[in-house]
Design a protein around this motif. Structure first.
Motif, PDB file in Angstrom:
ATOM      1  N   TRP A  53      45.013   7.270   9.743  1.00 14.08           N
ATOM      2  CA  TRP A  53      43.627   7.738   9.834  1.00 14.08           C
ATOM      3  C   TRP A  53      43.079   7.619   8.421  1.00 14.08           C
ATOM      4  CZ3 TRP A  53      41.675  11.371  13.878  1.00 14.08           C
ATOM      5  CH2 TRP A  53      40.358  11.787  13.628  1.00 14.08           C
ATOM      6  N   GLY A  54      42.257   6.637   8.184  1.00 17.46           N
ATOM      7  CA  GLY A  54      41.812   6.369   6.826  1.00 17.46           C
ATOM      8  C   GLY A  54      40.494   7.025   6.482  1.00 17.46           C
ATOM      9  N   ILE A  55      40.451   7.629   5.312  1.00 18.75           N
ATOM     10  CA  ILE A  55      39.220   8.200   4.772  1.00 18.75           C
ATOM     11  C   ILE A  55      39.106   7.719   3.329  1.00 18.75           C
ATOM     12  CG2 ILE A  55      38.018  10.323   4.135  1.00 18.75           C
ATOM     13  CD1 ILE A  55      39.480  11.721   6.416  1.00 18.75           C
ATOM     14  N   GLY A  56      38.001   7.077   3.014  1.00 21.61           N
ATOM     15  CA  GLY A  56      37.795   6.594   1.652  1.00 21.61           C
ATOM     16  C   GLY A  56      38.837   5.592   1.206  1.00 21.61           C
ATOM     17  N   GLY A  57      39.375   4.838   2.149  1.00 27.65           N
ATOM     18  CA  GLY A  57      40.350   3.814   1.803  1.00 27.65           C
ATOM     19  C   GLY A  57      41.787   4.297   1.721  1.00 27.65           C
ATOM     20  N   THR A  58      42.013   5.582   2.029  1.00 31.18           N
ATOM     21  CA  THR A  58      43.360   6.150   1.947  1.00 31.18           C
ATOM     22  C   THR A  58      43.761   6.723   3.299  1.00 31.18           C
ATOM     23  OG1 THR A  58      42.963   6.754  -0.356  1.00 31.18           O
ATOM     24  CG2 THR A  58      44.783   7.863   0.758  1.00 31.18           C
ATOM     25  N   GLY A  59      45.005   6.492   3.690  1.00 33.56           N
ATOM     26  CA  GLY A  59      45.517   7.041   4.938  1.00 33.56           C
ATOM     27  C   GLY A  59      45.758   8.545   4.825  1.00 33.56           C
ATOM     28  N   LEU A  60      45.225   9.310   5.770  1.00 37.20           N
ATOM     29  CA  LEU A  60      45.384  10.755   5.807  1.00 37.20           C
ATOM     30  C   LEU A  60      46.643  11.081   6.606  1.00 37.20           C
ATOM     31  CD1 LEU A  60      43.756  13.310   4.951  1.00 37.20           C
ATOM     32  CD2 LEU A  60      42.785  13.296   7.249  1.00 37.20           C
ATOM     33  N   THR A  61      47.531  11.865   6.028  1.00 43.89           N
ATOM     34  CA  THR A  61      48.790  12.196   6.694  1.00 43.89           C
ATOM     35  C   THR A  61      48.729  13.585   7.316  1.00 43.89           C
ATOM     36  OG1 THR A  61      49.785  13.236   4.756  1.00 43.89           O
ATOM     37  CG2 THR A  61      50.071  10.828   4.987  1.00 43.89           C
ATOM     38  N   THR A  62      49.714  13.866   8.135  1.00 44.73           N
ATOM     39  CA  THR A  62      49.847  15.195   8.732  1.00 44.73           C
ATOM     40  C   THR A  62      49.894  16.260   7.646  1.00 44.73           C
ATOM     41  OG1 THR A  62      51.054  14.248  10.597  1.00 44.73           O
ATOM     42  CG2 THR A  62      51.299  16.608  10.246  1.00 44.73           C
ATOM     43  N   THR A  63      50.654  16.014   6.601  1.00 43.17           N
ATOM     44  CA  THR A  63      50.766  16.957   5.485  1.00 43.17           C
ATOM     45  C   THR A  63      49.414  17.175   4.812  1.00 43.17           C
ATOM     46  OG1 THR A  63      53.058  16.306   5.131  1.00 43.17           O
ATOM     47  CG2 THR A  63      51.964  17.428   3.314  1.00 43.17           C
ATOM     48  N   ASP A  64      48.630  16.111   4.652  1.00 48.02           N
ATOM     49  CA  ASP A  64      47.299  16.227   4.057  1.00 48.02           C
ATOM     50  C   ASP A  64      46.418  17.174   4.874  1.00 48.02           C
ATOM     51  OD1 ASP A  64      47.943  14.323   2.067  1.00 48.02           O
ATOM     52  OD2 ASP A  64      47.178  12.665   3.294  1.00 48.02           O
ATOM     53  N   VAL A  65      46.424  16.990   6.192  1.00 52.45           N
ATOM     54  CA  VAL A  65      45.584  17.821   7.056  1.00 52.45           C
ATOM     55  C   VAL A  65      46.067  19.269   7.042  1.00 52.45           C
ATOM     56  CG1 VAL A  65      44.711  18.179   9.400  1.00 52.45           C
ATOM     57  CG2 VAL A  65      44.980  15.863   8.515  1.00 52.45           C
ATOM     58  N   GLN A  66      47.377  19.466   7.078  1.00 53.08           N
ATOM     59  CA  GLN A  66      47.911  20.828   7.023  1.00 53.08           C
ATOM     60  C   GLN A  66      47.515  21.499   5.713  1.00 53.08           C
ATOM     61  OE1 GLN A  66      51.993  19.796   7.838  1.00 53.08           O
ATOM     62  NE2 GLN A  66      51.810  20.374   9.986  1.00 53.08           N
ATOM     63  N   SER A  67      47.494  20.758   4.634  1.00 56.19           N
ATOM     64  CA  SER A  67      47.059  21.307   3.348  1.00 56.19           C
ATOM     65  C   SER A  67      45.590  21.709   3.399  1.00 56.19           C
ATOM     66  CB  SER A  67      47.287  20.302   2.224  1.00 56.19           C
ATOM     67  OG  SER A  67      48.658  20.079   2.032  1.00 56.19           O
ATOM     68  N   LEU A  68      44.760  20.880   4.028  1.00 57.01           N
ATOM     69  CA  LEU A  68      43.346  21.211   4.182  1.00 57.01           C
ATOM     70  C   LEU A  68      43.154  22.485   5.005  1.00 57.01           C
ATOM     71  CD1 LEU A  68      41.855  17.671   4.901  1.00 57.01           C
ATOM     72  CD2 LEU A  68      41.416  19.083   2.892  1.00 57.01           C
ATOM     73  N   GLN A  69      44.053  22.702   5.963  1.00 57.32           N
ATOM     74  CA  GLN A  69      43.982  23.898   6.806  1.00 57.32           C
ATOM     75  C   GLN A  69      44.539  25.127   6.087  1.00 57.32           C
ATOM     76  OE1 GLN A  69      46.404  22.296  10.018  1.00 57.32           O
ATOM     77  NE2 GLN A  69      44.641  22.442  11.397  1.00 57.32           N
ATOM     78  N   GLY A  70      45.146  24.911   4.924  1.00 56.91           N
ATOM     79  CA  GLY A  70      45.769  26.028   4.222  1.00 56.91           C
ATOM     80  C   GLY A  70      47.120  26.409   4.796  1.00 56.91           C
ATOM     81  N   ARG A  71      47.717  25.493   5.562  1.00 61.52           N
ATOM     82  CA  ARG A  71      49.027  25.727   6.173  1.00 61.52           C
ATOM     83  C   ARG A  71      50.118  25.089   5.336  1.00 61.52           C
ATOM     84  NH1 ARG A  71      48.560  23.160  11.890  1.00 61.52           N
ATOM     85  NH2 ARG A  71      50.795  23.200  11.613  1.00 61.52           N
ATOM     86  N   VAL A  72      51.270  25.671   5.426  1.00 63.77           N
ATOM     87  CA  VAL A  72      52.447  25.076   4.782  1.00 63.77           C
ATOM     88  C   VAL A  72      52.975  24.008   5.726  1.00 63.77           C
ATOM     89  CG1 VAL A  72      54.779  25.508   3.944  1.00 63.77           C
ATOM     90  CG2 VAL A  72      52.993  27.245   3.614  1.00 63.77           C
ATOM     91  N   PRO A  73      53.076  22.763   5.266  1.00 65.67           N
ATOM     92  CA  PRO A  73      53.561  21.693   6.137  1.00 65.67           C
ATOM     93  C   PRO A  73      54.947  21.989   6.689  1.00 65.67           C
ATOM     94  CG  PRO A  73      52.653  20.808   4.103  1.00 65.67           C
ATOM     95  CD  PRO A  73      52.739  22.304   3.936  1.00 65.67           C
ATOM     96  N   VAL A  74      55.121  21.632   7.953  1.00 72.16           N
ATOM     97  CA  VAL A  74      56.411  21.798   8.634  1.00 72.16           C
ATOM     98  C   VAL A  74      57.175  20.496   8.495  1.00 72.16           C
ATOM     99  CG1 VAL A  74      57.516  22.258  10.841  1.00 72.16           C
ATOM    100  CG2 VAL A  74      55.363  23.386  10.279  1.00 72.16           C
ATOM    101  N   PRO A  75      58.411  20.545   7.955  1.00 67.04           N
ATOM    102  CA  PRO A  75      59.175  19.298   7.826  1.00 67.04           C
ATOM    103  C   PRO A  75      59.535  18.732   9.198  1.00 67.04           C
ATOM    104  CG  PRO A  75      60.433  21.191   6.983  1.00 67.04           C
ATOM    105  CD  PRO A  75      59.116  21.704   7.466  1.00 67.04           C
ATOM    106  N   HIS A  76      59.528  17.409   9.302  1.00 66.98           N
ATOM    107  CA  HIS A  76      59.882  16.747  10.570  1.00 66.98           C
ATOM    108  C   HIS A  76      61.266  16.196  10.510  1.00 66.98           C
ATOM    109  CE1 HIS A  76      55.899  17.230  12.144  1.00 66.98           C
ATOM    110  NE2 HIS A  76      55.377  16.646  11.081  1.00 66.98           N
TER     111      HIS A  76
END
Length: 76
Positions: A53-76
């Motif tokens: 999912w690209g924004i501004g030329g960069t792929g947005l990852t699950t970890t990126d979105v979790q950070s935006l939500q203020g959540r601690v990323p869950v390891p997969h």
């Protein structure tokens, strides 16, 4: 017959959250169009692979979105 498609980055929302999205989006459509459309309102939640999912030329990852939500990323 309304069709609403919601795209989310994989691994960000739980199954319960996605079901809640479906319910609330259906309710929103019914609020506008009337109760008669509830049985024919389709809501699709589609997951996009992490990083594709690209924004501004960069792929947005699950970890990126979790950070935006203020959540601690869950390891997969």
């Amino acid at each position: 017959m309304p069709l609403v498609t919601v795209k989310v980055v994989e691994g960000v929302f739980t199954t319960e959250q996605k079901k809640e999205m479906i319910s609330r989006i259906t309710d929103a459509v019914v609020d506008v169009e009337g109760e008669a459309l509830r049985p024919v309102t389709w809501v699709l939640v589609e997951e996009v692979d992490s990083g594709l999912w690209g924004i501004g030329g960069t792929g947005l990852t699950t970890t990126d979105v979790q950070s935006l939500q203020g959540r601690v990323p869950v390891p997969h």
